[in-house]
Scaffold this motif. Structure first.
Motif, PDB file in Angstrom:
ATOM      1  N   LYS A 140      33.082  -6.250  54.534  1.00  0.00           N
ATOM      2  CA  LYS A 140      32.501  -5.366  55.547  1.00  0.00           C
ATOM      3  C   LYS A 140      33.584  -4.779  56.438  1.00  0.00           C
ATOM      4  CE  LYS A 140      27.962  -7.571  55.589  1.00  0.00           C
ATOM      5  NZ  LYS A 140      26.929  -8.277  56.366  1.00  0.00           N
ATOM      6  N   LYS A 141      34.534  -5.608  56.862  1.00  0.00           N
ATOM      7  CA  LYS A 141      35.641  -5.122  57.691  1.00  0.00           C
ATOM      8  C   LYS A 141      36.452  -4.060  56.938  1.00  0.00           C
ATOM      9  CE  LYS A 141      36.376  -9.266  60.533  1.00  0.00           C
ATOM     10  NZ  LYS A 141      37.308 -10.376  60.849  1.00  0.00           N
ATOM     11  N   LEU A 142      36.681  -4.312  55.653  1.00  0.00           N
ATOM     12  CA  LEU A 142      37.469  -3.379  54.849  1.00  0.00           C
ATOM     13  C   LEU A 142      36.757  -2.042  54.691  1.00  0.00           C
ATOM     14  CD1 LEU A 142      39.916  -2.737  53.115  1.00  0.00           C
ATOM     15  CD2 LEU A 142      38.742  -3.807  51.169  1.00  0.00           C
ATOM     16  N   PHE A 143      35.479  -2.086  54.343  1.00  0.00           N
ATOM     17  CA  PHE A 143      34.729  -0.843  54.166  1.00  0.00           C
ATOM     18  C   PHE A 143      34.607  -0.087  55.492  1.00  0.00           C
ATOM     19  CE2 PHE A 143      33.009  -2.549  50.074  1.00  0.00           C
ATOM     20  CZ  PHE A 143      33.306  -1.441  49.284  1.00  0.00           C
ATOM     21  N   CYS A 144      34.425  -0.810  56.584  1.00  0.00           N
ATOM     22  CA  CYS A 144      34.339  -0.156  57.889  1.00  0.00           C
ATOM     23  C   CYS A 144      35.656   0.510  58.248  1.00  0.00           C
ATOM     24  CB  CYS A 144      33.950  -1.166  58.967  1.00  0.00           C
ATOM     25  SG  CYS A 144      32.193  -1.568  59.021  1.00  0.00           S
ATOM     26  N   SER A 145      36.759  -0.177  58.004  1.00  0.00           N
ATOM     27  CA  SER A 145      38.079   0.379  58.287  1.00  0.00           C
ATOM     28  C   SER A 145      38.335   1.634  57.460  1.00  0.00           C
ATOM     29  CB  SER A 145      39.152  -0.678  58.012  1.00  0.00           C
ATOM     30  OG  SER A 145      40.436  -0.158  58.213  1.00  0.00           O
TER      31      SER A 145
ATOM     32  N   TYR B 202      26.619  -2.085  73.389  1.00  0.00           N
ATOM     33  CA  TYR B 202      27.552  -0.964  73.475  1.00  0.00           C
ATOM     34  C   TYR B 202      28.053  -0.561  72.091  1.00  0.00           C
ATOM     35  CZ  TYR B 202      31.653   1.847  74.359  1.00  0.00           C
ATOM     36  OH  TYR B 202      32.576   2.865  74.327  1.00  0.00           O
ATOM     37  N   TYR B 203      28.463  -1.532  71.286  1.00  0.00           N
ATOM     38  CA  TYR B 203      28.985  -1.223  69.961  1.00  0.00           C
ATOM     39  C   TYR B 203      27.921  -0.620  69.046  1.00  0.00           C
ATOM     40  CZ  TYR B 203      33.103  -3.951  71.251  1.00  0.00           C
ATOM     41  OH  TYR B 203      34.227  -4.414  71.881  1.00  0.00           O
ATOM     42  N   VAL B 204      26.681  -1.002  69.235  1.00  0.00           N
ATOM     43  CA  VAL B 204      25.607  -0.545  68.360  1.00  0.00           C
ATOM     44  C   VAL B 204      24.980   0.753  68.855  1.00  0.00           C
ATOM     45  CG1 VAL B 204      23.348  -1.150  67.395  1.00  0.00           C
ATOM     46  CG2 VAL B 204      25.106  -2.892  67.622  1.00  0.00           C
ATOM     47  N   ALA B 205      24.842   0.907  70.175  1.00  0.00           N
ATOM     48  CA  ALA B 205      24.086   2.040  70.695  1.00  0.00           C
ATOM     49  C   ALA B 205      24.749   2.752  71.875  1.00  0.00           C
ATOM     50  CB  ALA B 205      22.689   1.572  71.124  1.00  0.00           C
TER      51      ALA B 205
ATOM     52  N   ALA C 225      32.346   0.866  64.123  1.00  0.00           N
ATOM     53  CA  ALA C 225      32.833   0.193  62.919  1.00  0.00           C
ATOM     54  C   ALA C 225      33.849  -0.893  63.238  1.00  0.00           C
ATOM     55  CB  ALA C 225      33.443   1.216  61.953  1.00  0.00           C
ATOM     56  N   ASN C 226      34.543  -0.787  64.351  1.00  0.00           N
ATOM     57  CA  ASN C 226      35.457  -1.858  64.772  1.00  0.00           C
ATOM     58  C   ASN C 226      34.721  -2.969  65.512  1.00  0.00           C
ATOM     59  OD1 ASN C 226      37.935  -0.999  63.742  1.00  0.00           O
ATOM     60  ND2 ASN C 226      38.339   0.329  65.505  1.00  0.00           N
ATOM     61  N   GLY C 227      33.677  -2.618  66.230  1.00  0.00           N
ATOM     62  CA  GLY C 227      32.986  -3.594  67.059  1.00  0.00           C
ATOM     63  C   GLY C 227      31.963  -4.427  66.329  1.00  0.00           C
ATOM     64  N   MET C 228      31.175  -3.806  65.458  1.00  0.00           N
ATOM     65  CA  MET C 228      30.079  -4.514  64.816  1.00  0.00           C
ATOM     66  C   MET C 228      30.520  -5.665  63.917  1.00  0.00           C
ATOM     67  SD  MET C 228      27.416  -1.373  64.121  1.00  0.00           S
ATOM     68  CE  MET C 228      26.277  -2.364  63.155  1.00  0.00           C
TER      69      MET C 228
ATOM     70  N   VAL D  88      27.521   3.096  58.586  1.00  0.00           N
ATOM     71  CA  VAL D  88      28.105   1.877  59.147  1.00  0.00           C
ATOM     72  C   VAL D  88      27.052   0.762  59.191  1.00  0.00           C
ATOM     73  CG1 VAL D  88      29.234   0.837  61.150  1.00  0.00           C
ATOM     74  CG2 VAL D  88      29.758   3.205  60.517  1.00  0.00           C
ATOM     75  N   ASP D  89      25.845   1.101  59.628  1.00  0.00           N
ATOM     76  CA  ASP D  89      24.757   0.115  59.666  1.00  0.00           C
ATOM     77  C   ASP D  89      24.486  -0.467  58.290  1.00  0.00           C
ATOM     78  OD1 ASP D  89      24.289   0.332  62.368  1.00  0.00           O
ATOM     79  OD2 ASP D  89      22.690   1.819  62.167  1.00  0.00           O
ATOM     80  N   THR D  90      24.506   0.382  57.279  1.00  0.00           N
ATOM     81  CA  THR D  90      24.229  -0.071  55.913  1.00  0.00           C
ATOM     82  C   THR D  90      25.272  -1.080  55.453  1.00  0.00           C
ATOM     83  OG1 THR D  90      23.153   2.040  55.380  1.00  0.00           O
ATOM     84  CG2 THR D  90      23.867   0.684  53.523  1.00  0.00           C
ATOM     85  N   ILE D  91      26.534  -0.806  55.788  1.00  0.00           N
ATOM     86  CA  ILE D  91      27.599  -1.760  55.466  1.00  0.00           C
ATOM     87  C   ILE D  91      27.334  -3.092  56.167  1.00  0.00           C
ATOM     88  CG2 ILE D  91      30.063  -2.275  55.710  1.00  0.00           C
ATOM     89  CD1 ILE D  91      30.544   0.800  55.607  1.00  0.00           C
ATOM     90  N   GLU D  92      27.031  -3.027  57.454  1.00  0.00           N
ATOM     91  CA  GLU D  92      26.845  -4.250  58.240  1.00  0.00           C
ATOM     92  C   GLU D  92      25.635  -5.061  57.789  1.00  0.00           C
ATOM     93  OE1 GLU D  92      28.999  -5.443  60.315  1.00  0.00           O
ATOM     94  OE2 GLU D  92      30.244  -3.716  59.874  1.00  0.00           O
TER      95      GLU D  92
END
Length: 363
Positions: free
Chosen positions: A73-78, A168-171, A142-145, A59-63
Motif C-alpha cells: 500500500k505504501k509503495l502504490f501510494c508513493s 485531516y488526512y482523509v477529508a 497518500a502519505n498520511g493514510m 487512494v482510498d481503493t489502495i488503502e
C-alpha cells in the motif's frame, strides 16, 4: 442510471467517452453522493473537482484493498503521488494494481483503477494551479493514510488529537483543496482565502466524523475502531471491549460527546459556506447539500444511540430530496441558513460537556 451500470463494470465500454461523461459515470459508480453534488458546481470547477474526487478514490481503493500488505500500500501510494504530479507511468501502475485487486473491491473501483491512465490524462488538461492543488491533496492523503494501516485499531485511537489527524488526512486535506480551487476560480472568493482554508479543514472533519459515527458497527465487525479513547475515558467506557454486541450506557454517553464535537465542525462548515458570495449558488449548494445530509445523519444517530448497524441511521431518499429543496430556497440567505441549521442541530449538543477548540487543529 440503470443504463450506466453495465458501463461502470466494463471499462472498455467507457474508453471512447468524452472527459466529462466518463467522469460522471465513474462518479456514479463509486459515490452517488458526489455524483449528485459535484454537478451543482459551475462548469469552470466541475471538471477539476470531479477529477479530484476520482484521484482521492484511487487512494482510498489502495488503502481499502484487503489483499495488499502495508508495504504494498505504501509503495502504490508513493507511486501514485508521482503519477499525479508528472502524468507519467500511469499505465504500469494501473495494470499492476488492477491485477492485485480482490473481489471485495467493488466493480466500479476495479474499472476506476483500470482507467487510471485516462483519469490522469484528464488531470493534466487542467489549469496548472488546479493541478498543483490536486497533487498536494493526493500527496497529503497518500502519505498520511498508510500510517494507520500499520496500527492495531481494535481498541480505537488513543486521543481526540489522533482522530483529528486521521480526519485531516482523509477529508480535511480535501477541504483545503476545494478551498484552493474555489479561490482560484473567483477573486471575490479569494478575498476570504485564509478563513476559508482554516474552516475547510473543520468542514472536512465534520463530514468524516459523521461517516465514522454512522459506520461504527460496520467497522467493529472488521475489528476496527476509529473512536478516541480519551473521550470515552471521561464517559467511563473502554473501547477495547467494544464489539457489535455492545449495549452500554457509558458508550452511548461518549458517543453523544463525539456527536457534539462533530456538530461544532459542521457549524464551521456553515460559516465556510456563508463566506461564499450569495450569487455563487452552485458552489453554495454543493456545500449545503453535504452539510445538510451530515446534520440529518447526526440527528438520526442522536435519536437512535442504541443503533447496531449503519442502515438504521442512514437517511432516506426523501430526506435527501428535502435537503436539496430547502437549500435551493435558502441558498442566498445567510440568516435563514443559520436559523435552519440551529433548528435541526439543536439536540446534537451535550449541555453538560464541551470539547474545545471546535476550530481546526493546526494543519
Amino acid at each position: 442510471m440503470t443504463a450506466q451500470k453495465p458501463l461502470i463494470e466494463d471499462p472498455t465500454a467507457l474508453a471512447g467517452l468524452a472527459d466529462d461523461e466518463l467522469q460522471a459515470i465513474l462518479l456514479e459508480g463509486v459515490s452517488r453522493t458526489f455524483a449528485l453534488t459535484i454537478p451543482q458546481l459551475p462548469a469552470a470547477l466541475y471538471k477539476a473537482v470531479a477529477n479530484a474526487y476520482l484521484l482521492c478514490r484511487i487512494v482510498d481503493t489502495i488503502e481499502d484493498e484487503v489483499s495488499l500488505t502495508v508495504e504494498q500500500k505504501k509503495l502504490f501510494c508513493s507511486r501514485f503521488i508521482e503519477i499525479v504530479k508528472t502524468g507519467a507511468a500511469a499505465e504500469d501502475f494501473s495494470r499492476e494494481l488492477a491485477a492485485l485487486l480482490s473481489a471485495q473491491t467493488i466493480p466500479a473501483e476495479h474499472s476506476l483503477i483500470q482507467l487510471t491512465p485516462r483519469v490522469i490524462a484528464i488531470t493534466h488538461t487542467l489549469d496548472p494551479v488546479q493541478i498543483d492543488a490536486l497533487a498536494a491533496c493526493v500527496e497529503t492523503m497518500a502519505n498520511g493514510m498508510p500510517v494507520y494501516q500499520a496500527l492495531d485499531l481494535h481498541a480505537g485511537l488513543k486521543t481526540m488529537k489522533d482522530m483529528d489527524d486521521y480526519c485531516y488526512y482523509v477529508a480535511g486535506c480535501v477541504g483545503e483543496m476545494l478551498a484552493k480551487l474555489f479561490c482560484h476560480y473567483s477573486q471575490e472568493i479569494n478575498q476570504h482565502r485564509d478563513q476559508l482554508l482554516k474552516l475547510s479543514v473543520s468542514f472536512g472533519q465534520g463530514l468524516q466524523m459523521t461517516n465514522i459515527l454512522k459506520d461504527i458497527w460496520d467497522d467493529a465487525q472488521r475489528g476496527v475502531c476509529w473512536l478516541p479513547q480519551d473521550i470515552f475515558n471521561e464517559a467511563g467506557f473502554d473501547l477495547g471491549t467494544l464489539t457489535p454486541e455492545t449495549n452500554d450506557q457509558n458508550f452511548r454517553r461518549g458517543l453523544s460527546r463525539l456527536i457534539n464535537i462533530a456538530r461544532g465542525h459542521l457549524e464551521n462548515a456553515l460559516l465556510y459556506t456563508q463566506l461564499l458570495p450569495s450569487h455563487e449558488t452552485g458552489i453554495r449548494n454543493f456545500c449545503l447539500w453535504a452539510l445538510g445530509m451530515a446534520v440529518l445523519t447526526l440527528k438520526k444517530i442522536k435519536e437512535n444511540l442504541n443503533f447496531n448497524e449503519s442502515s438504521q441511521v442512514k437517511i432516506s431518499r426523501r430526506s435527501v430530496k428535502t435537503t436539496i429543496l430547502i437549500s435551493k430556497f435558502t441558498v442566498r440567505n445567510n440568516w435563514l441558513l443559520t436559523l435552519i441549521f440551529n433548528l435541526f442541530s439543536r439536540n446534537l449538543k451535550t449541555p453538560d460537556w464541551q470539547y474545545l477548540p471546535l476550530s481546526p487543529s493546526g494543519h
